[in-house]
Design an enzyme around this catalytic site. Sequence first.
Site, short mmCIF file in Angstrom:
data_model
loop_
_atom_site.label_atom_id
_atom_site.label_comp_id
_atom_site.label_asym_id
_atom_site.label_seq_id
_atom_site.Cartn_x
_atom_site.Cartn_y
_atom_site.Cartn_z
N ASN A 174 14.64 0.54 3.38
CA ASN A 174 13.94 0.11 4.60
C ASN A 174 14.28 -1.36 4.87
OD1 ASN A 174 12.15 -0.61 6.59
ND2 ASN A 174 10.38 0.35 5.63
N CYS A 179 8.42 -3.47 11.37
CA CYS A 179 9.51 -2.49 11.34
C CYS A 179 9.79 -1.87 12.71
CB CYS A 179 9.21 -1.39 10.34
SG CYS A 179 9.02 -2.00 8.67
N HIS A 210 13.43 5.04 12.61
CA HIS A 210 13.26 3.98 11.61
C HIS A 210 13.61 4.54 10.24
CE1 HIS A 210 11.81 0.74 9.29
NE2 HIS A 210 10.63 1.25 8.98
N1 ACO Z 1 8.69 4.42 -9.77
C1 ACO Z 1 8.03 5.28 -10.56
N2 ACO Z 1 6.73 5.58 -10.38
C2 ACO Z 1 6.09 5.01 -9.38
C3 ACO Z 1 6.72 4.09 -8.52
C4 ACO Z 1 8.08 3.80 -8.74
N3 ACO Z 1 8.78 2.96 -7.96
N4 ACO Z 1 5.83 3.69 -7.58
C5 ACO Z 1 4.67 4.31 -7.84
N5 ACO Z 1 4.83 5.11 -8.93
C6 ACO Z 1 3.84 5.97 -9.56
C7 ACO Z 1 2.41 5.51 -9.29
O1 ACO Z 1 2.03 4.50 -10.19
C8 ACO Z 1 1.66 6.79 -9.50
O2 ACO Z 1 1.50 6.97 -10.88
P1 ACO Z 1 0.13 7.62 -11.47
O3 ACO Z 1 0.06 9.00 -10.89
O4 ACO Z 1 0.36 7.58 -12.93
O5 ACO Z 1 -0.96 6.72 -10.98
C9 ACO Z 1 2.61 7.87 -9.02
O6 ACO Z 1 3.91 7.26 -8.98
C10 ACO Z 1 2.27 8.40 -7.65
O7 ACO Z 1 2.02 7.29 -6.78
P2 ACO Z 1 1.73 7.51 -5.25
O8 ACO Z 1 1.53 6.19 -4.59
O9 ACO Z 1 0.65 8.53 -5.09
O10 ACO Z 1 3.11 8.13 -4.80
P3 ACO Z 1 3.46 8.83 -3.45
O11 ACO Z 1 3.89 10.20 -3.72
O12 ACO Z 1 2.41 8.60 -2.40
O13 ACO Z 1 4.72 8.00 -3.01
C11 ACO Z 1 5.34 6.28 -1.47
C12 ACO Z 1 4.60 6.61 -2.76
C13 ACO Z 1 6.81 6.65 -1.64
C14 ACO Z 1 5.22 4.79 -1.21
C15 ACO Z 1 4.69 7.11 -0.33
O14 ACO Z 1 3.31 6.87 -0.26
C16 ACO Z 1 5.31 6.81 0.98
O15 ACO Z 1 6.43 7.21 1.25
N6 ACO Z 1 4.58 6.11 1.88
C17 ACO Z 1 5.14 5.68 3.10
C18 ACO Z 1 5.43 4.28 2.92
C19 ACO Z 1 6.69 3.80 3.56
O16 ACO Z 1 7.64 4.48 3.83
N7 ACO Z 1 6.62 2.53 3.76
C20 ACO Z 1 7.72 1.84 4.30
C21 ACO Z 1 7.22 0.69 4.99
S1 ACO Z 1 6.27 1.15 6.28
C22 ACO Z 1 7.17 1.31 7.53
O17 ACO Z 1 8.32 0.99 7.52
C23 ACO Z 1 6.46 1.79 8.60
#
Ligand code: ACO
Length: 321
Positions: A278, A115, A248
Site C-alpha cells: 500500500n 490513500c 486502491h
Molecule cells: N504477521 C504475523 N502475524 C500477524 C501479523 C503479521 N504481520 N499482524 C498481525 N498478526 C497476528 C495478530 O497478532 C493476531 O494474532 P493472535 O490471533 O494471536 O492475536 C492474528 O495475526 C490475527 O490478527 P488480525 O488483526 O485479526 O488479522 P486479520 O485477519 O484481521 O488481518 C489485516 C489483519 C491484514 C490488517 C486486516 O485486518 C486487513 O486487511 N485490514 C484492512 C486494512 C488495510 O488494508 N489497511 C490498509 C490501509 S487502509 C487503506 O488504505 C484504506
Amino acid sequence: MSIYARLTGVGGYLPGQPVSNHDLAARGIDTSDEWIVERTGIRFRHLAAPGETASQMAAIAAGGALDMAGVASANLDLIIVATSTPDYIFPSTACILQGALGNKGATAFDVQAVCSGFIHALAIADKFIRSGSHKKALVVGADVFSRILDWHDRGTCVLFGDGAGAVVLEASEKPGILASALHADGSLVDILSVPGQVRNGKIWGDPFLRMEGHAVFKTAVRVLASVAEECCVAAGIASGDVDWLVPHQANIRIIDATSRKMKLPHEKVVTTVARHGNTSAASVPLALNEAVRDGRIGRGQRVLLEGVGGGFTWGAVLFEF
Ligand code: ACO
C-alpha cells in the site's frame, strides 16, 4: 461544446530495490511470508532511501507523465500533489515540486485525503479544467509511509511501501473524465490515523500510523462498491461497461470483495499490490501507469479509478482513455 479533462500522460516511480516479506522477517519483524500473502496479497514493497522525499519521488513520476504527454513543465498551469507525508509542514509539496520542475506561475497546492488523495486531486483537477480556468494539469500522488510506520507494530508495518505516481490532464474536446464522486465520514477518524503533531519544537501525541484493521476492511469494501456504482450512474453507464477497474492497492482481499460486488471479472481489474504494497496516494496512479505502459489500457477504453483512506475518505473517477 463540452470541455473534457483528458489523460495524456502517466508516470510512476518506486524507490530502491524490492523488499520481500522474507526480508522483513529477516530484519526481526515477527511475521512470515505466508501470513502476509494470505491476509493481504502483498509480497514486496519499496522503501525510500534515508534522505529521499515525497517531492523527489513525485518529480521522477511527473517526468515520466510529462514525457508521455509531450508537455513541457513550463506549460503546466495546475499542479496538485496528494500526500500525507509532505516534505515539510509548509510550503506544500506541490510548490517544492513546482520549483524542481522549473515551472513558475501555475496554481500549485497539496491535497490531504490519505490513500484516496490521488482520486480527490484528480477530481479537483477535472473541475478546474472543465470550468475553463486551467488547461494543463499535473496530478501526483506521492507518499513515504515508511517514515510514519511503527516498525514494532507487525499489524501495520508489513502493509505499506513508498512511491509516487503521476498523470497529465489536458483540456480537450474529446473525452476525458466522465464522472467523479468524493465522500468522507469524519466519525471514523480514529480507525486509521497518525494522531500526532509538532508542538513547540516537540512531537506531541503519537507520530505513527495506527489502524483498526477489521473496521478499515469492512468500511473499505462497503464504500468502494457504492462509490463505483455512484460514479457509473453519474456517467450513465452500467458497471459492466467498465473496461478496467484500477482500485486502491491496499489489500487483495479488499480488491476482490469490491470487484465481486461490482460483478467485474478478475481480468478487468488491475492489481499491483503484490509488488509494492500500500503506497497510499501513489497506489492508484502507480497501477494505472503500469497498465497503460504495458498496453492493457488502450485509447477509447473506460477506466474506473477508486480509492479509500483515512478520514475516512473515499472516491472514484471514471474516464475514457
Ligand atoms: N504477521 C504475523 N502475524 C500477524 C501479523 C503479521 N504481520 N499482524 C498481525 N498478526 C497476528 C495478530 O497478532 C493476531 O494474532 P493472535 O490471533 O494471536 O492475536 C492474528 O495475526 C490475527 O490478527 P488480525 O488483526 O485479526 O488479522 P486479520 O485477519 O484481521 O488481518 C489485516 C489483519 C491484514 C490488517 C486486516 O485486518 C486487513 O486487511 N485490514 C484492512 C486494512 C488495510 O488494508 N489497511 C490498509 C490501509 S487502509 C487503506 O488504505 C484504506
